[in-house]
Write a protein that holds these residues in place. Structure first.
Motif, PDB file in Angstrom:
ATOM      1  N   GLU A 219       0.856  -1.178   0.000  1.00  0.00           N
ATOM      2  CA  GLU A 219       0.000   0.000   0.000  1.00  0.00           C
ATOM      3  C   GLU A 219       0.898   1.236   0.000  1.00  0.00           C
ATOM      4  O   GLU A 219       2.032   1.204   0.479  1.00  0.00           O
ATOM      5  CB  GLU A 219      -0.890   0.008   1.241  1.00  0.00           C
ATOM      6  CG  GLU A 219      -1.840  -1.167   1.318  1.00  0.00           C
ATOM      7  CD  GLU A 219      -2.336  -1.395   2.727  1.00  0.00           C
ATOM      8  OE1 GLU A 219      -3.565  -1.353   2.928  1.00  0.00           O
ATOM      9  OE2 GLU A 219      -1.503  -1.608   3.630  1.00  0.00           O
ATOM     10  N   THR A 222       2.872   3.422   3.377  1.00  0.00           N
ATOM     11  CA  THR A 222       2.943   2.221   4.197  1.00  0.00           C
ATOM     12  C   THR A 222       4.026   2.371   5.253  1.00  0.00           C
ATOM     13  O   THR A 222       4.711   3.400   5.313  1.00  0.00           O
ATOM     14  CB  THR A 222       3.184   0.977   3.328  1.00  0.00           C
ATOM     15  OG1 THR A 222       2.949  -0.203   4.100  1.00  0.00           O
ATOM     16  CG2 THR A 222       4.610   0.935   2.796  1.00  0.00           C
ATOM     17  N   VAL A 242      -4.203   2.781  -0.488  1.00  0.00           N
ATOM     18  CA  VAL A 242      -4.597   2.011   0.697  1.00  0.00           C
ATOM     19  C   VAL A 242      -6.040   1.540   0.553  1.00  0.00           C
ATOM     20  O   VAL A 242      -6.949   2.330   0.277  1.00  0.00           O
ATOM     21  CB  VAL A 242      -4.441   2.874   1.963  1.00  0.00           C
ATOM     22  CG1 VAL A 242      -4.915   2.095   3.199  1.00  0.00           C
ATOM     23  CG2 VAL A 242      -3.003   3.320   2.134  1.00  0.00           C
ATOM     24  N   LEU A 262       0.695  -5.758   3.629  1.00  0.00           N
ATOM     25  CA  LEU A 262      -0.409  -4.875   4.009  1.00  0.00           C
ATOM     26  C   LEU A 262      -0.395  -4.625   5.511  1.00  0.00           C
ATOM     27  O   LEU A 262       0.132  -5.426   6.285  1.00  0.00           O
ATOM     28  CB  LEU A 262      -1.757  -5.511   3.648  1.00  0.00           C
ATOM     29  CG  LEU A 262      -1.993  -5.957   2.209  1.00  0.00           C
ATOM     30  CD1 LEU A 262      -3.299  -6.733   2.126  1.00  0.00           C
ATOM     31  CD2 LEU A 262      -2.027  -4.752   1.291  1.00  0.00           C
TER      32      LEU A 262
END
Length: 483
Positions: A219, A222, A242, A262
């Motif tokens: 993402e 991050t 995201v 993630l």
């Protein structure tokens, strides 16, 4: 002419930064003050944030002046200021190298006494210390001392052995497994590997599963240290918005990526939590494309609303492609340095083999303390969460009041704010904040492609009474960049 410093810290450069690379690194760095001071502060902020590694040789004054479109006098004065502050060292024939200050008896980054630093800013009120808003590291839980006391009582049962529990001590593996089972993902202890913090867990996974030059999906933004681990493994990191599982699948399909990282719960840095539907979609993506998806659940316990989060990222726990990482750092204390991986037993054994070249095993006493804390978590966490909620609200309320042009969310959990500035001045604000004895992280640090120029990350792990001063320093920094 570049001056030199006698006997500086080790200045043997291990890498070099070109003038054009410096321009890209700094982004927008100008402020309303002297140009040399703004440039020095921007470089200093890059060192403190880790974007400019120590022992990096900086471009020559002449090359940097030409690339930035400023006079050589500006770059020369900027380098002199960095040397004054201890963030650069120069030797004849070696150029100027980024370093960290030696122990001078004053906070890192604080200017020398008046008269020794010609670049000091007399218009700025003096502060007695640097406030660090870049570290998402809360103080220890009050329950920690008792946990160590009980861990010491359990320790004699382990002293007859060699002390190396390669997979982790059995009581802790059982406690972590029981926690996953209680949350809806039946788990056996042989699916748990105890690591020295979540960062080691991430590093082990990337080292074991990611080949050099292989594409990896994250993402954007991050967790910054996950980006570091992936880059160190030689991965080609591709970011997607995201929570955008459709974009994630598109990138996986296009690049052939076999690894996705993630942060599903109270995402670092945005604070967002994936919905159950999004988690199901990720699980389907993993199965459809045979991709390993790692969910970093380090922040799962930091639920500031009490609404709870969906079931564990690994779902029902039966798909070996879904892997979870956890830690005691945010729930109890970072100094414990205890984390874990929840994965298929075969992968657990592979990771344990990989770690043998690192630290062999996690200290036994800390594992026993975390075992105790996990068993008492339902009594410990409410007080901790209430304290963090108060810190969040104090900082958010002050920012809303005194910097109303900024977009300041009130996240449901986690430890940080992903603040929108409305203008691409994230790096400039971080640099100007260093001049105000305030450390914060600019948005581009959290993205694989340097985007996020209009963002900064602020953590709310400082004591409540400090935020008045924090926001005052932020207002001065914002004014310095013309905000």
């Amino acid at each position: 002419m570049t001056t030199t410093t006698p006997g500086p810290p080790a200045t043997g450069a291990v890498r070099s930064l070109t003038a054009q690379g410096t321009v890209r690194l700094l982004g927008t760095w100008h402020t309303t003050g002297p140009a040399y001071q703004a440039l020095a502060d921007a470089l200093r902020a890059a060192v403190l944030a880790g974007a400019l590694p120590v022992l990096t040789r900086l471009p020559s004054e002449r090359e940097l002046a030409r690339a930035l479109g400023v006079s050589r006098a500006t770059t020369s004065a900027a380098y002199a200021r960095l040397r004054d502050l201890g963030f650069a060292a120069s030797r004849v024939g070696s150029g100027t190298v980024a370093v960290l200050p030696r122990d001078t008896g004053r906070p890192v980054g604080t200017p020398p006494p008046a008269g020794d630093a010609p670049s000091a800013d007399p218009a700025r009120p003096a502060s007695d210390r640097t406030i660090d808003m870049s570290q998402a590291t809360p103080s220890a839980s009050r329950a920690l001392h008792g946990a160590y006391t009980r861990a010491l009582e359990m320790l004699p049962g382990y002293l007859d052995g060699g002390g190396y529990a390669h997979l982790g001590v059995e009581p802790l593996r059982a406690a972590v497994a029981a926690r996953y089972t209680a949350r809806g993902a039946p788990t056996d202890p042989d699916q748990i590997l105890v690591t020295t913090g979540a960062q080691q867990a991430i590093a082990l996974l990337t080292t074991t599963l990611v080949a050099r030059t292989e594409h990896v999906v994250v993402e954007s933004p991050t967790y910054v240290h996950a980006l570091g681990a992936l880059r160190r493994a030689g991965a080609r990191v591709v970011g997607v918005p995201v929570g955008d599982v459709e974009a994630m699948e598109s990138v996986v399909r296009r690049t052939g990526a076999r690894f996705v990282y993630l942060v599903p719960d109270f995402h670092n840095p945005t604070g967002r939590t994936m919905t159950r539907d999004e988690r199901d979609a990720v699980a389907e993506l993993a199965a459809r494309h045979d991709v390993t998806v790692v969910g970093d659940e380090t922040l799962t316990d930091v639920d500031l609303t009490g609404a709870g989060v969906p079931a564990p990222f690994v779902g029902d726990g039966t798909d070996p492609r879904l892997v979870a990482v956890g830690s005691a750092s945010k729930s109890f204390w970072g100094g414990l340095r205890v984390g874990w991986v929840r994965a298929d037993p075969q992968l657990v054994r592979r990771l344990a083999h990989t770690r043998q070249v690192l630290d062999v095993a996690t200290p036994v006493l800390e594992q026993l303390a975390v075992t105790d804390l996990l068993e008492r978590r339902d009594r410990i966490l409410p007080e901790r969460v209430a304290d963090l909620r108060a810190r969040r609200d104090d900082l958010v309320d002050l920012l809303h009041e005194r910097l109303p042009a900024w977009d300041v969310p009130r996240p449901d959990g986690g430890l940080c704010l992903w603040v929108g500035l409305g203008r691409p001045l994230g790096r400039a604000v971080a640099a100007a904040s260093v001049a105000e004895d305030l450390r914060l992280a600019p948005g581009p640090l959290f993205t694989p492609d340097g985007s996020g120029q209009d963002r900064v990350r602020l953590t709310f792990t400082r004591p409540v009474g400090e935020y008045e001063e924090v926001v005052d320093r932020l207002r001065r920094a914002w004014a310095r960049v013309g905000g």
